[in-house]
Enzyme design. Structure first.
Site, PDB file in Angstrom:
ATOM      1  N   ASP A   1      54.412  45.307  45.129  1.00 66.52           N
ATOM      2  CA  ASP A   1      54.334  45.428  46.577  1.00 66.52           C
ATOM      3  C   ASP A   1      53.340  46.521  46.961  1.00 66.52           C
ATOM      4  OD1 ASP A   1      55.566  44.647  49.155  1.00 66.52           O
ATOM      5  OD2 ASP A   1      56.183  46.743  49.223  1.00 66.52           O
TER       6      ASP A   1
ATOM      7  N   GLU B   1      53.382  46.328  25.639  1.00 64.79           N
ATOM      8  CA  GLU B   1      54.399  46.590  24.612  1.00 64.79           C
ATOM      9  C   GLU B   1      55.152  45.299  24.278  1.00 64.79           C
ATOM     10  OE1 GLU B   1      56.955  49.514  26.346  1.00 64.79           O
ATOM     11  OE2 GLU B   1      55.384  51.033  26.421  1.00 64.79           O
TER      12      GLU B   1
HETATM   13  C1  GLC Z   1      54.750  44.171  51.644  1.00 64.30           C
HETATM   14  C2  GLC Z   1      55.781  43.067  51.732  1.00 64.30           C
HETATM   15  C3  GLC Z   1      56.367  43.070  53.108  1.00 64.30           C
HETATM   16  C4  GLC Z   1      57.048  44.401  53.330  1.00 64.30           C
HETATM   17  C5  GLC Z   1      56.063  45.551  53.119  1.00 64.30           C
HETATM   18  C6  GLC Z   1      56.764  46.866  53.010  1.00 64.30           C
HETATM   19  O1  GLC Z   1      53.666  43.938  52.453  1.00 64.30           O
HETATM   20  O2  GLC Z   1      55.224  41.850  51.385  1.00 64.30           O
HETATM   21  O3  GLC Z   1      57.276  42.007  53.304  1.00 64.30           O
HETATM   22  O4  GLC Z   1      57.574  44.473  54.619  1.00 64.30           O
HETATM   23  O5  GLC Z   1      55.338  45.404  51.921  1.00 64.30           O
HETATM   24  O6  GLC Z   1      57.456  46.935  51.787  1.00 64.30           O
END
Ligand code: GLC
Length: 508
Positions: free
Chosen positions: A223, A277
């Protein structure tokens, strides 16, 4: 270091299959079609209106029939759900409404029997403010975990430490009255940013990766991978200029100090070493909301960072042959022959492509799927893409996405693209019991798996045929120029799903 796996685990099984096919297992992601599942919306098995992991397992027969190679599940870890899983309160346990660790193990095991790998989502930029680390951090300035987060004193006039803005609206700083400092949150105030300059944070995430990799997880979608490291001096972001992308212009500042810091690449090199790993190597795909394709390319490193990185310029391209050709050419030029492109058109944050690109026109939707599945690289489908599922109008009193509430009038919210999968016509649409109100409203269940599966002319059957064609035709995956002769099943070490995945094996 090679890691050992429990008997019966996927690694043992895959090595057996590898002997059978003698196919190389490295870089399986290059030949894969990946299918993104939003677990809350895929299949409810316990009648609470929310999908769960047992639901994903119960639909493996379908995924195997469709022919996909891997599923990516948006976060399944414990969370107060302020941002539906992207606010993690424990990286080592499963969100109870979705299941538990045993249900993850069952899913990995059953998916493995279908030749399907399981990719999870990891959120390293921030935690929930209800994570034990943050609770400790805010307890006092001397707390053990204080420095795991980004704290700053008020500026000279008692105001915000700098001009950084939250992607979700307003300043990126929240005052903590108890300790008199501000903490950074690039998203919601309840999503405090971690401090990746702290070696303990880095070490803890190595442990988190291994915890899931040891269970047989094939990789992670990372993310907001470009934002994890922030300028250590907390210098202001510069204002936007006319050349900046619309996204930055909307924010009003260029994220020069909050995105793509040179040191972020240290983190991904470190994570890639952890992936190595394992046998087969685990895979990392980055979410970087970047519109400069050279910057996107930078996250692959010298094949020592992420193996894949999402391509938002493609997601946001106009749906015309000319515009798509331009972005594909620019992608190819920026990535070169050695970095592997990713093609995706919908996800849980952007309007579904059948609506955004195609205005619901089924002929255009079929064209969109054809584009996605015939480009050189790795396509990521979003659940429902294969049916031509469109966005759903969510009435005001059913909105749950915090973005719509924080940015009223500015952001439509992300609920329309997160509504439940449509399995069959009628109440509940096969997603949940007919008399249960699902967590988000259902779309028009005239578009559904059951009917399209039986109809040779349906969008679903076209999608499945394209996936099959892609599997049979290495040139469709590699664009010809990188085709390595003699790679059985394009280098996948797993059996063809249909052959091995039988409904009976998946129960339980
Ligand atoms: C990313 C995710 C989104 C989330 C954001 C904060 O963009 O895809 O859904 O709200 O990160 O974590």
């Amino acid at each position: 270091m090679q890691r050992r796996f429990r008997p019966g685990s996927r690694a043992v099984w895959t090595s057996t299959i590898r002997k059978m096919t003698e196919a190389p297992v490295t870089q399986w992601w290059r030949d894969a079609v990946v299918y993104q599942v939003y677990p809350r919306s895929f299949q409810d098995t316990d009648g609470d209106g929310v999908g769960n992991l047992a639901g994903v397992t119960s639909r493996l027969e379908y995924l195997s029939w469709l022919g996909i190679d891997a599923v990516w599940l948006t976060p399944i870890t414990a969370s107060p759900d302020d941002d539906f899983g992207y606010d993690v309160s424990d990286y080592y346990s499963v969100q109870p409404v979705l299941g538990d660790l045993a249900s993850v193990d069952r899913l990995i095991e059953a998916a493995g029997r279908c030749g399907i790998r399981v990719i999870l989502d990891i959120v390293p930029n921030h935690t929930s403010d209800r994570h034990a680390w943050f609770k400790d951090a805010r307890a006092s300035r001397e707390s053990e975990h204080r420095d795991w987060y980004v704290w700053a004193r008020p500026s000279r006039h008692g105001s915000l430490p700098n001009n950084w803005l939250s992607v979700f609206g307003g300043p990126a700083w929240e005052h903590d009255p108890a300790t008199g400092e501000f903490y950074l949150h690039q998203f919601l105030p309840s999503q405090p940013d971690l401090n990746w300059w702290n070696p303990q944070v880095r070490g803890e995430f190595d442990r988190i990766l291994r915890f899931w990799f040891d269970r047989g997880v094939a990789g992670f979608r990372i993310d907001t991978a470009n934002k994890v490291v922030k300028d250590s001096l907390l210098r202001d972001n510069p204002p936007v200029g006319p050349a900046d992308h619309a996204m930055a212009r909307r924010l009003g500042q260029r994220p020069a100090r909050t995105s793509s810091q040179a040191e972020v690449h240290e983190i991904w090199r470190r994570w890639r070493a952890v992936c190595r790993e394992y046998e087969p190597e685990r895979m990392l795909v980055g979410e970087t909301w970047l519109f400069d394709l050279n910057e996107v390319a930078g996250y692959y490193g010298a094949d020592d960072e992420l193996q894949l990185n999402f391509n938002f310029p493609f997601v946001y391209a106009d749906f015309s042959a000319e515009a798509l050709r331009r972005v594909v050419e620019r992608t190819e030029a920026a990535l070169g022959a050695s970095r592997w492109p990713v093609w995706t058109a919908s996800n849980h944050d952007v309007s579904r492509f059948p609506s955004r690109w195609c205005g619901g026109d089924s002929r255009l939707i079929r064209m969109g799927l054809t584009v996605l599945l015939t480009l050189r690289g790795t396509p990521f489908l979003y659940y429902g893409d294969e049916l031509g599922m469109t966005d759903v109008d969510v009435p005001g009193d059913r909105i749950v996405d915090p973005l719509s509430r924080r940015m009223p009038g500015q952001h439509r919210g992300r609920d329309p693209e997160r509504t439940p999968m449509l399995w069959r016509p009628g109440p509940g649409a096969g997603f949940t019991d007919p008399d249960v109100e699902p967590w988000l409203p259902l779309g028009d269940s005239q578009v559904n798996v059951e009917q399209q599966r039986d109809d040779r002319t349906s969008t679903l059957r076209l999608c499945r045929d394209l996936i099959a064609l892609r599997r049979e035709s290495p040139d469709l995956r590699t664009g010809g120029r990188l085709h390595e002769p003699g790679r059985a099943r394009g280098g996948l070490d797993l059996p063809a799903g249909d052959q091995y995945c039988r409904r009976a094996e998946l129960s339980g």
